[in-house]
Design an enzyme around this catalytic site. Structure first.
Site, mmCIF file in Angstrom:
data_model
loop_
_atom_site.group_PDB
_atom_site.id
_atom_site.type_symbol
_atom_site.label_atom_id
_atom_site.label_comp_id
_atom_site.label_asym_id
_atom_site.label_seq_id
_atom_site.Cartn_x
_atom_site.Cartn_y
_atom_site.Cartn_z
ATOM 1 C CG ASP A 278 10.259 72.514 36.300
ATOM 2 O OD1 ASP A 278 9.202 73.261 35.873
ATOM 3 O OD2 ASP A 278 11.457 73.183 36.787
ATOM 4 C CG HIS A 352 6.194 77.530 41.984
ATOM 5 N ND1 HIS A 352 6.616 78.656 41.809
ATOM 6 C CD2 HIS A 352 6.389 76.869 40.765
ATOM 7 C CE1 HIS A 352 7.417 78.915 40.663
ATOM 8 N NE2 HIS A 352 7.224 77.708 40.133
HETATM 9 C C1 HEM Z 1 13.516 77.118 41.993
HETATM 10 C C2 HEM Z 1 12.968 77.494 41.026
HETATM 11 C C3 HEM Z 1 11.876 76.631 40.288
HETATM 12 C C4 HEM Z 1 11.506 75.417 40.245
HETATM 13 C C5 HEM Z 1 12.131 74.465 40.951
HETATM 14 C C6 HEM Z 1 10.055 75.339 39.610
HETATM 15 C C7 HEM Z 1 9.285 74.344 39.386
HETATM 16 C C8 HEM Z 1 8.155 74.194 38.945
HETATM 17 C C9 HEM Z 1 7.388 73.134 39.157
HETATM 18 C C10 HEM Z 1 7.525 71.759 39.505
HETATM 19 C C11 HEM Z 1 6.149 73.374 38.435
HETATM 20 C C12 HEM Z 1 4.730 72.631 38.211
HETATM 21 C C13 HEM Z 1 4.784 71.965 36.894
HETATM 22 C C14 HEM Z 1 4.684 72.814 35.680
HETATM 23 O O1 HEM Z 1 3.606 73.221 35.402
HETATM 24 O O2 HEM Z 1 5.792 73.023 35.046
HETATM 25 C C15 HEM Z 1 6.114 74.679 38.060
HETATM 26 C C16 HEM Z 1 5.408 75.557 37.483
HETATM 27 C C17 HEM Z 1 5.362 76.789 37.046
HETATM 28 N N1 HEM Z 1 6.352 77.686 37.068
HETATM 29 FE FE1 HEM Z 1 8.053 77.236 38.305
HETATM 30 N N2 HEM Z 1 9.953 76.500 39.068
HETATM 31 C C18 HEM Z 1 10.879 77.328 39.632
HETATM 32 C C19 HEM Z 1 10.897 78.929 39.257
HETATM 33 C C20 HEM Z 1 10.183 79.547 38.491
HETATM 34 C C21 HEM Z 1 10.122 80.744 38.332
HETATM 35 C C22 HEM Z 1 11.245 81.817 38.758
HETATM 36 C C23 HEM Z 1 8.936 81.069 37.327
HETATM 37 C C24 HEM Z 1 8.683 82.288 36.635
HETATM 38 C C25 HEM Z 1 9.296 83.532 36.925
HETATM 39 C C26 HEM Z 1 8.235 79.893 37.340
HETATM 40 C C27 HEM Z 1 7.057 79.874 36.547
HETATM 41 C C28 HEM Z 1 6.437 78.892 36.490
HETATM 42 C C29 HEM Z 1 4.999 78.753 35.812
HETATM 43 C C30 HEM Z 1 4.602 79.823 34.831
HETATM 44 C C31 HEM Z 1 4.360 77.600 36.148
HETATM 45 C C32 HEM Z 1 3.246 76.966 35.478
HETATM 46 C C33 HEM Z 1 2.045 77.476 36.380
HETATM 47 C C34 HEM Z 1 0.560 76.710 36.163
HETATM 48 O O3 HEM Z 1 0.192 75.927 36.406
HETATM 49 O O4 HEM Z 1 0.033 77.867 35.122
HETATM 50 N N3 HEM Z 1 8.848 79.090 38.009
HETATM 51 N N4 HEM Z 1 7.594 75.096 38.372
#
Ligand code: HEM
Length: 442
Positions: A278, A352
């Protein structure tokens, strides 16, 4: 000079140099934003269908408001979320966040920058030293402390202004206990609290600042919960976070009440408790200030940031019942080696990572800076992710949330939410250090 004396002298010199550096930081000058050559690196491959591909980044990352009601629908939440009051707090009468870091800052994780990635901001880059430690290094431990102002205490605002103005001194107290702890603390101020704390100061109100707006999708809700102050405390040592929080709360006394106090930990190679890495797509290098620091669009609040926090708990049993392929389709990356998967065609269920990607009509992609942390306790059956996102533009995070909770297209919500419940949701403004300091001047 004998060996002992020379050791003492060397140590004294080290402490002196460090305290000089802290003093510079606390005065908002010459922030030592050097990237330490730390930990992990993630390259960020863009999917073939992905929006604008980017110039690849070879940065190496360091692994390492007033509110509505909390619908604690999801499982036994961890730590202490206090009962939510739906009433708006009232303050007896009539400042926000900065960074105090024990070491150089800068962020990690490689994200390729979008092709048109908003390079307008040379000003922002040039004034990095004026901002709080929103860009601090990823650490092994963090405390997310959310407080509300005790409106029944006539001296609450005065006390809080004074504590915010001197939080850099508090930081020095703990930093000197271990100069290598990577300690930092960013302070955020909620919308109503901003008005209360800055009344009569002439400080400008951040253009986008407002309380977290609840977002209700057909199936899931992003709740809005109380929070006037956020302390994002980071260090490589849990005890350093603990000690800073202890001293901070002692200084605040009954001027503020704790509504949530969550301890996060770094889990292996920066994985969340769903098992995925993440933070990979975070911006790096010059893209960081560009993504997180307010600039000329709101000059009175330049070098500040918006920050949104949400505390999620996971149904790890249900999640574990999915195949790895199904989990990967939900996240949009492979689980073991963190490779990005292709986006789905328009109109289909998106992953996501796709729902959380915001682009304007001209193809500009708007990044935010996340430092999510796992929290929980296997013994009590609590498995969570504390989401924290810093942004120059609050609307970007709100758009991400809308796409996740309402879905894009509407109805096709982020399937991560079928296994993760948001227990909190609060928005803050993180002012430059000079603003915090100015609060103590009355
Ligand atoms: C249960 C809560 C969450 C989990 C477990 C989670 C987990 C992840 C994971 C594993 C990734 C892919 C790896 C990475 O690029 O970091 C990701 C991408 C991302 N997440 Fe989350 N996330 C959560 C909530 C959120 C929330 C609430 C937001 C924004 C309001 C968010 C915004 C993003 C963004 C901007 C990316 C990158 C997207 C891209 O590839 O450009 N995440 N998240």
């Amino acid at each position: 000079m004998d060996v002992t004396a020379s050791r003492i002298t060397a140590r004294a010199l080290q402490l002196q140099l460090h305290s000089q550096r802290l003093a510079r930081l606390s005065h908002g000058r010459n922030c030592l934003c050097v990237v330490p050559p730390q930990l992990r690196l993630h390259s960020r491959p863009r999917s073939s269908l992905s929006r604008h591909s980017s110039s690849s980044s070879h940065n190496y990352a360091l692994s390492g408001r007033p509110c509505s009601s909390i619908s604690s629908s999801g499982s036994g939440a961890a730590s202490s979320i206090s009962p939510i009051s739906s009433s708006k707090p009232s303050f007896p009468s009539p400042s926000p966040s900065r960074s105090f870091s024990s070491s150089s800052s800068s962020h990690l994780n490689a994200k390729t920058q979008s092709s048109k990635s908003l390079k307008k901001n040379s000003t922002t880059t040039a004034t990095m030293s004026q901002n709080q430690a929103v860009q601090a290094s990823l650490t092994k431990s963090a405390t997310f402390l959310v407080l509300t102002i005790n409106s029944s205490s006539p001296s609450a605002l005065k006390t809080i202004r004074s504590v915010l103005a001197s939080v850099s001194d508090l930081a020095k107290n703990v930093v000197l206990r271990d100069l290598n702890s990577q300690f930092s603390c960013a302070v955020g101020i909620g919308s109503d609290a901003w008005d209360a704390l800055t009344a009569g100061t002439g400080l400008g109100r951040p253009a986008e600042l407002h309380p977290f707006r609840q977002i209700s999708g057909a199936k899931h809700t992003a709740v809005s919960t109380p929070g006037d102050l956020l302390f994002h405390i980071r260090a490589d040592r849990r005890d350093i976070c603990f000690e800073f929080e202890r001293q901070l709360l002692a200084k605040l006394g009954d001027a503020a009440a704790v509504v949530d106090d969550t301890q996060g930990f770094r889990y292996f190679d920066a994985r969340d408790l769903l098992g995925f890495v993440d933070g990979t797509a975070n911006p790096v290098g010059p893209a960081v200030p560009d993504a997180v620091l307010i600039a000329g669009e709101d000059a009175a609040c330049a070098d500040g940031s918006y920050v949104v926090v949400q505390k999620y708990v996971h149904d790890v049993k249900a999640w574990g019942g999915l195949s790895t392929e199904a989990q990967e389709a939900i996240i949009g990356r492979t689980k073991l080696d963190n490779m990005e998967l292709d986006d789905q065609p328009d109109g289909h269920q998106q992953a996501h990572k796709t729902l959380a990607t915001i682009e304007d009509d001209d193809g500009n992609e708007y990044s935010i800076l996340r430092d999510n942390m796992p929290f929980g306790s296997p013994g009590s059956g609590v498995f969570g992710t504390y989401f924290i996102g810093y942004s120059r533009r609050l609307w970007v995070i709100e758009k991400m949330l809308e796409r996740m909770f309402v879905g894009h297209p509407p109805g096709k919500h982020d399937r991560i939410l079928d296994f993760s419940t948001a227990l909190t949701g609060t928005t803050f403004y993180v002012p430059p250090p000079s603003v915090l300091e100015s609060l103590g001047s009355d």
